[in-house]
Design a protein around this motif. Structure first.
Motif, PDB file in Angstrom:
ATOM      1  N   SER A  17      81.305 -16.581  50.221  1.00 61.71           N
ATOM      2  CA  SER A  17      80.594 -17.223  50.528  1.00 61.71           C
ATOM      3  C   SER A  17      80.088 -17.369  48.935  1.00 61.71           C
ATOM      4  N   THR A  18      79.600 -18.616  48.289  1.00 64.30           N
ATOM      5  CA  THR A  18      78.966 -18.762  47.198  1.00 64.30           C
ATOM      6  C   THR A  18      77.782 -18.099  47.069  1.00 64.30           C
ATOM      7  N   GLY A  19      76.558 -18.053  46.248  1.00 62.57           N
ATOM      8  CA  GLY A  19      75.098 -16.724  45.712  1.00 62.57           C
ATOM      9  C   GLY A  19      74.911 -17.751  46.657  1.00 62.57           C
ATOM     10  N   ARG A  20      73.344 -16.873  46.523  1.00 55.64           N
ATOM     11  CA  ARG A  20      72.072 -17.386  47.324  1.00 55.64           C
ATOM     12  C   ARG A  20      71.198 -16.691  46.655  1.00 55.64           C
ATOM     13  N   GLN A  69      75.654 -18.234  55.183  1.00 53.10           N
ATOM     14  CA  GLN A  69      76.872 -17.873  54.273  1.00 53.10           C
ATOM     15  C   GLN A  69      78.133 -17.859  54.912  1.00 53.10           C
ATOM     16  N   THR A  97      70.300 -11.591  43.391  1.00 56.47           N
ATOM     17  CA  THR A  97      71.435 -13.085  44.560  1.00 56.47           C
ATOM     18  C   THR A  97      72.239 -12.473  45.794  1.00 56.47           C
ATOM     19  N   HIS A  99      75.709 -12.760  48.069  1.00 56.48           N
ATOM     20  CA  HIS A  99      76.655 -13.427  48.221  1.00 56.48           C
ATOM     21  C   HIS A  99      77.320 -13.206  50.101  1.00 56.48           C
ATOM     22  N   GLN A 128      74.208  -8.937  43.569  1.00 54.38           N
ATOM     23  CA  GLN A 128      74.434  -9.236  42.117  1.00 54.38           C
ATOM     24  C   GLN A 128      74.907  -8.389  41.375  1.00 54.38           C
TER      25      GLN A 128
END
Length: 148
Positions: A17-20, A69, A97, A99, A128
């Protein structure tokens, strides 16, 4: 919507997924939704006296974010059967962050429903720094293209 049948899942295939970024608002909202106002999540001053020296996100919040995600792909031939072996490996702090990485770990027959198979995905939430903070197995019931 992609239709992916049991036979088409490949053990070892991954998606990410992308990060959050986890925010203070996430933690406060989650506490309000769950009623979990434990000081590890809510009391910044008390946390300064503890090992991590800062507030940590609820494990259930991290789990919910990881599930969200990984839910981006809609497969009308599959549905969630649940989660096993959920582990909170490392703490998540405000500002981290995350993912998610989802890897097909196993495929097996469903003994009760021959028209379905069970796909087990390893769901990992990664911060991260590249550290796994959560790991769980997601079980999917997936329709077969044809019965065995």
């Amino acid at each position: 919507m992609n239709s992916v049948y049991f036979e088409e899942y490949v053990v070892g295939r991954s998606r990410a997924s992308t990060g959050r970024t986890i925010t203070e608002a996430d933690i406060v909202l989650h506490a309000g939704q769950t009623g979990d106002f434990y000081p590890h999540h809510m009391d910044a001053e008390w946390c300064k006296t503890q090992d991590f020296k800062q507030r940590i996100a609820h494990g259930t919040l991290v789990f919910a974010v990881a599930v969200g995600q990984t839910a981006g792909e809609i497969n009308p031939e599959a549905f969630s059967y649940g989660y096993d072996r959920v582990r909170f490996v490392r703490p998540v702090f405000i500002g981290d962050t995350l993912h998610a990485r989802c890897t097909v770990k196993e495929k097996r027959d469903d003994p009760k429903r021959p028209h379905l198979g069970v796909v087990v995905e390893l769901v990992e939430s990664i911060n991260q720094r590249g550290e796994t903070v959560l790991a769980a197995e997601h079980l999917l019931l997936v329709k077969r293209r044809s019965e065995p």
